[in-house]
Design an enzyme around this catalytic site. Structure first.
Site, PDB file in Angstrom:
ATOM      1  N   ARG A  34       1.052  -0.879  -0.032  1.00 29.56           N
ATOM      2  CA  ARG A  34      -0.039   0.070  -0.006  1.00 29.56           C
ATOM      3  C   ARG A  34       0.913   1.315   0.014  1.00 29.56           C
ATOM      4  O   ARG A  34       1.730   1.381   0.923  1.00 29.56           O
ATOM      5  CB  ARG A  34      -1.109   0.031   1.149  1.00 29.56           C
ATOM      6  CG  ARG A  34      -1.979   0.882   1.110  1.00 29.56           C
ATOM      7  CD  ARG A  34      -2.908   1.031   2.646  1.00 29.56           C
ATOM      8  NE  ARG A  34      -2.158   1.896   3.542  1.00 29.56           N
ATOM      9  CZ  ARG A  34      -1.874   1.422   4.548  1.00 29.56           C
ATOM     10  NH1 ARG A  34      -2.311   0.360   5.264  1.00 29.56           N
ATOM     11  NH2 ARG A  34      -1.059   2.002   5.605  1.00 29.56           N
TER      12      ARG A  34
ATOM     13  N   GLU B 221       4.941   6.987   2.120  1.00 32.97           N
ATOM     14  CA  GLU B 221       5.865   5.908   2.392  1.00 32.97           C
ATOM     15  C   GLU B 221       5.132   4.761   1.673  1.00 32.97           C
ATOM     16  O   GLU B 221       3.856   4.832   1.229  1.00 32.97           O
ATOM     17  CB  GLU B 221       5.756   5.276   3.871  1.00 32.97           C
ATOM     18  CG  GLU B 221       4.540   5.003   4.548  1.00 32.97           C
ATOM     19  CD  GLU B 221       4.615   4.535   5.890  1.00 32.97           C
ATOM     20  OE1 GLU B 221       5.662   4.152   6.243  1.00 32.97           O
ATOM     21  OE2 GLU B 221       3.540   4.207   6.622  1.00 32.97           O
TER      22      GLU B 221
ATOM     23  N   ASN C  38       4.313   0.583   2.122  1.00 33.34           N
ATOM     24  CA  ASN C  38       4.037  -0.729   3.252  1.00 33.34           C
ATOM     25  C   ASN C  38       4.156  -1.711   2.314  1.00 33.34           C
ATOM     26  O   ASN C  38       3.245  -2.142   1.715  1.00 33.34           O
ATOM     27  CB  ASN C  38       2.655  -0.489   3.934  1.00 33.34           C
ATOM     28  CG  ASN C  38       2.783   0.755   4.649  1.00 33.34           C
ATOM     29  OD1 ASN C  38       2.908   1.151   5.637  1.00 33.34           O
ATOM     30  ND2 ASN C  38       1.657   2.075   3.863  1.00 33.34           N
TER      31      ASN C  38
ATOM     32  N   SER D  74      -2.360  -2.921   5.814  1.00 30.66           N
ATOM     33  CA  SER D  74      -3.928  -3.256   6.557  1.00 30.66           C
ATOM     34  C   SER D  74      -4.872  -2.478   6.137  1.00 30.66           C
ATOM     35  O   SER D  74      -4.869  -1.273   5.477  1.00 30.66           O
ATOM     36  CB  SER D  74      -3.602  -3.312   7.942  1.00 30.66           C
ATOM     37  OG  SER D  74      -3.233  -2.040   8.638  1.00 30.66           O
TER      38      SER D  74
END
Length: 474
Positions: free
Chosen positions: A125, A144, A146, A151
């Protein structure tokens, strides 16, 4: 961006009634978390915090974020396969950051022994904020990416119905129709299903590495349920379970409780406190196996802040994605200013600039999970302590993104509905699957909007700061 819901936010009585309806609809839709009092049980649950209204997001930026996601998938995959780049990039970090060093040790062990896995799965993500430009227009800037345990794909699949309901109650059916359908859990499950299929053993299972205390279990169950609908069975185990009951056969196929595992999906293992010595041994066992890991250790390392900072250097994208100038341009357009703090002239200059203008920067350690970054006076104190220490190499500096605040009403269990000045963060979910050197899937599969009050500098939904939201395209 001006709010579309301005007048509605002023009527306290109407807000309270709407909030009651919204909460009931959220519970009915399954926008759920376990409680902090009982994180191991689903006997008592609550709604996950969310905004009463969807937040306005410029359509062009939403489209840009979707358009660049497949480029980010390719980039993460390229970094994960480039052992020399990872070693060079993280060489200073691993001397100062024990957690990154432990991950890197496993990476080196697996490379030395020979990588057993042939199917590689990425569920990531990429998160953005909308930088306010000098002319007042917003620009998409990446915060950023992930690459482990990305999640809220499950809960984000269930929130559009809640906001449509709120707008329908207000007889705003046209506006309700503008809320985008969104089903990341289905797309994430498609990636896992493809990796499972390519593994080629119809009786093999998917292993979800779970935390003992998991409040966000319903987010994970959404993906499990999608897989079960395809007749792919998921077992949930902790690292401790793996160290007790996991084993490899002579072909390095992974077995847990005697059952073969095709795919390992990590929803744990991204923070130092999640690893005991036993857990590190379990992670190494999983990593050495033939099963497809999501992520494998190299892909987890590809998601570190230090790698993000190095990717912003001139020529790096061209080296990793040769012959793809359009992809490089799309990626680079989303980069904020990123600065190395390695010992030397470049790092000294970055520290001096941050101390001179602290409001323009964020100090980031190599950590996932939210709530780790330092701002303002905290950052200044940390930099003063770090500037003459080699430990500074375990951090990076980033330009602070300054979005335009807006009003919304935040709903949290146990708290009255409150209208506050907010900012949002947009995440796009990406999925890719590679078999040996052949990319067999590369797609974007949905979005996540999280919103928080401007008084909170850092932290996401799991950290108890942000709430779930939906983009209202304008």
């Amino acid at each position: 961006m001006a709010t579309n819901w301005g007048s509605l936010l002023q009527d306290k009585q109407q807000l309270e009634e709407l909030a009651r309806q919204a909460v009931d609809r959220a519970l009915a839709e399954g926008v759920l978390l376990r409680t902090s009092q009982e994180p191991t049980s689903s006997e008592v649950v609550s709604y996950a915090p969310f905004t009463l209204f969807p937040s306005l997001v410029p359509s062009a930026l939403l489209e840009q974020a979707y358009a660049v996601q497949m480029d980010f998938n390719l980039l993460v995959d390229a970094v994960s396969q480039n052992a020399a780049f990872l070693e060079q990039t993280l060489s200073s970090t691993i001397k100062q950051d024990d957690f990154t060093a432990r991950l890197f040790d496993i990476h080196k062990q697996v490379l030395k022994e020979g990588i057993a896995q042939t199917v590689f799965l990425g569920l990531n993500r990429s998160d953005y904020m909308f930088q306010r430009s000098a002319d007042g227009s917003p620009a998409l800037k990446q915060i950023e990416i992930n690459t482990i345990s990305a999640s809220f794909g499950g809960l984000a699949s269930r929130t559009p119905a809640v906001h449509r309901h709120v707008l329908s109650v207000l007889s705003k059916t046209k506006e309700a129709g503008k809320i985008l359908s969104n089903n990341p859990s289905k797309g994430l499950a498609l990636g896992i299903a493809k990796a499972w299929e390519l593994y080629g053993s119809p009786n093999a299972l998917v292993l979800l590495i779970a935390q003992e205390k998991e409040r966000n279990i319903f987010d994970q169950r959404a993906i499990e349920n999608e897989l079960l609908a395809r007749n792919i069975h998921v077992i949930r185990r902790t690292f401790e379970d793996i160290s007790e009951k996991g084993s490899l056969d002579q072909d390095r196929r992974l077995f847990v409780d005697g059952q073969e595992i095709a795919v390992v999906y990590f929803r744990d293992g991204y923070m130092p406190r999640q690893y005991s010595l036993q857990n590190w041994e379990a992670r190494l066992l999983l990593e050495r196996s033939h099963a497809a890991k999501c992520p494998d250790i190299a892909t987890q390392l590809a998601g570190t802040k230090k790698v993000q900072q190095e990717l912003s250097r001139p020529g790096m994208l061209e080296m990793l994605l040769p012959g793809q100038p359009e992809a490089v341009a799309r990626l680079r357009a989303t980069f904020a200013g990123l600065y190395s703090l390695d010992v030397g002239e470049e790092g000294d200059q970055a520290i001096a600039e941050a101390l001179a203008a602290p409001s323009r920067f964020v100090l980031k350690p190599q950590r996932e999970g939210g709530g780790n970054n330092l701002y303002g006076e905290e950052m200044v104190q940390a930099l003063k302590q770090l500037k003459d220490s080699e430990e500074r190499a375990s951090y990076i500096l980033m330009e602070k993104i300054e979005p335009e605040p807006f009003e919304n009403c935040l709903l949290r269990p146990g708290s009255p509905a409150r209208v506050v000045q907010c900012i949002s963060e947009l995440g796009i979910f990406g999925v890719y699957v590679r078999q040996e050197k052949t990319l067999v899937m590369n797609k974007h599969v949905g979005h996540l909007l999280r919103t928080k009050a401007i008084e909170h500098a850092d932290g996401g939904v799991a950290a108890g700061v942000a709430v779930l939201d939906n983009p209202y395209p304008v």
